[in-house]
Design an enzyme around this catalytic site. Structure first.
Site, short mmCIF file in Angstrom:
data_model
loop_
_atom_site.label_atom_id
_atom_site.label_comp_id
_atom_site.label_asym_id
_atom_site.label_seq_id
_atom_site.Cartn_x
_atom_site.Cartn_y
_atom_site.Cartn_z
NE ARG A 86 -13.76 -7.27 -40.04
CZ ARG A 86 -13.48 -8.54 -39.87
NH1 ARG A 86 -12.24 -8.97 -39.99
NH2 ARG A 86 -14.43 -9.40 -39.57
CB VAL A 94 -21.17 -2.02 -30.85
CG1 VAL A 94 -21.76 -2.66 -29.59
CG2 VAL A 94 -20.83 -3.10 -31.87
N GLY A 96 -21.31 3.36 -30.20
CA GLY A 96 -20.70 4.66 -30.50
C GLY A 96 -19.19 4.54 -30.53
CB SER A 100 -16.69 -0.10 -25.99
OG SER A 100 -17.37 -0.03 -27.22
CD GLU A 112 -18.40 -3.08 -27.72
OE1 GLU A 112 -17.86 -2.85 -28.82
OE2 GLU A 112 -18.91 -2.19 -27.02
CG ASN A 118 -16.36 -7.56 -32.73
OD1 ASN A 118 -16.52 -7.18 -33.88
ND2 ASN A 118 -16.93 -6.95 -31.69
CG HIS A 219 -16.41 -4.72 -48.09
ND1 HIS A 219 -17.57 -5.44 -48.23
CD2 HIS A 219 -16.18 -4.66 -46.75
CE1 HIS A 219 -18.04 -5.79 -47.04
NE2 HIS A 219 -17.20 -5.33 -46.12
CB THR A 275 -6.67 -1.79 -56.83
OG1 THR A 275 -8.07 -1.53 -56.62
CG2 THR A 275 -6.36 -1.70 -58.31
#
Length: 356
Positions: A86, A94, A96, A100, A112, A118, A219, A275
């Site tokens: 994640r 955002v 690349g 960052s 960020e 975030n 996910h 799982t």
């Protein structure tokens, strides 16, 4: 011909003298043309390319050190793989894959990682990066970038919990900018529709299949805080307390889990309740059974552009793994900084000091 000192400067291996000898350009303009050619060549050479063996000579124990850091962390905290994937995704989408997202804010800049979307990024991912960077700085100081650490760790963690292997070329540099204002519009929110999500991915060169595969990969091992889906299980509408698209028994379990989410905002549910710590295609099977937490995930199985892919990946894990690996290879090199466009940070949470 241009003087040797000028040629050395253009190639990046020398400096200009305070004054240059006079140059005779008659009878042609050959030198200005040559100057531009050499300048272009110099700029091109400053952009290095990513390679699979980038650290073979400069940090030969890179892979061993990384694995020695990754394995015990994942064993001690099984959610580390999901957390790192994640974090990596939120970084790359955002500006690349340039690390960052790791930069800490200060009094002059809101970075960020402090944008509202975030704030819930898991601490275990940041901790893993810090551990790896510390070990690598002891072995080969100033060589391995934080962005390479994130890319390599993500791939190995996915593989460690049952996911597919894919190539991770190395040589990224760490970005020189991190601003919270740049985040909005680059990451999908939990209530986004496919009409909002698909163009977001397409603008970055990703196909619908890439988007579905990346979502499924993130996910199948991820989790979400109760506040992100509370509107689906509490007071959904005037006629239904819960979203009718949810499996009733699953909705009941979620209501019990999240009963106190307003006083305990840390409460969370696995996005794959079957799982949760194994990388597989169960997420897609769950989608077809109404065992899906987020509204944006529910949209995958109702939109005609994505539903066929959900069915395909639910039916064939090998196809999902193949498409996910392809999408991750594409994601891992999106917007990377190389050469002089970035730096190798001494600390992953702070830019290097400007040399004067």
């Amino acid at each position: 011909h241009p003087p040797a000192q000028l040629l050395a400067f253009l190639r990046g291996s020398g400096s200009l003298p305070r004054s240059l000898p006079s140059l005779s350009l008659a009878p042609t303009m050959a030198f200005p043309v040559l100057f531009l050619i050499l300048l272009s060549a110099s700029l091109a050479s400053s952009k290095s390319t990513l390679t699979l063996d980038y650290y073979t000579k400069t940090c030969p124990k890179f892979e061993q050190i990384m694995q020695d850091t990754i394995t015990p962390k994942q064993m001690a905290t099984p959610t580390t793989a999901a957390a790192t994937l994640r974090l990596f995704f939120h970084d790359c989408m955002v500006s690349g894959c340039d690390a960052s997202v790791l930069i800490s804010s200060n009094q002059f800049n809101k970075a960020e990682r402090d944008s509202d979307i975030n704030l819930s990024l898991p601490g275990d991912a940041f901790d893993l990066v810090v551990r790896a960077k510390t070990a690598l700085e002891l072995a080969c100081p100033g060589i391995v970038s934080c962005s390479d650490i994130m890319a390599f760790a993500t791939r190995n963690l996915i593989k460690q919990i049952g996911g597919p292997f894919y190539n991770v070329p190395l040589g990224r540099k760490d970005g020189l900018v991190s601003q919270a204002a740049k985040v909005e519009g680059n990451l999908a929110r939990v209530n986004f529709t496919m009409d909002q999500i698909i163009p977001m991915f397409e603008s970055k060169g990703f196909t619908i299949a890439d988007m579905v595969a990346l979502t499924g990969g993130g996910h199948t091992i991820g989790f979400a805080h109760c506040k992100e889906f509370s509107n689906r299980i509490f007071g959904y509408s005037k006629t239904s307390e819960v979203d009718p698209a949810l499996n009733p028994k699953f909705a009941e379990r979620l209501r019990l889990l999240c009963a106190n989410f307003t006083t305990n905002p840390a409460m969370a549910a696995f996005l794959d309740p079957i799982t949760s710590n194994i990388f597989d295609n169960m997420f897609f099977k769950n989608l077809l059974r109404g065992l899906v937490v987020l509204a944006s995930d529910q949209a995958l199985v109702t939109d005609p552009r994505t539903k066929p892919l959900v069915k395909k990946y639910a039916r064939d894990q090998a196809v999902f793994f193949k498409d996910f690996a392809k999408a991750m290879e594409k994601l891992s090199v999106y917007g990377v900084k190389t050469g002089r466009d970035g730096e190798v940070r001494h600390r992953c949470d702070a830019f290097n000091a400007i040399k004067t």
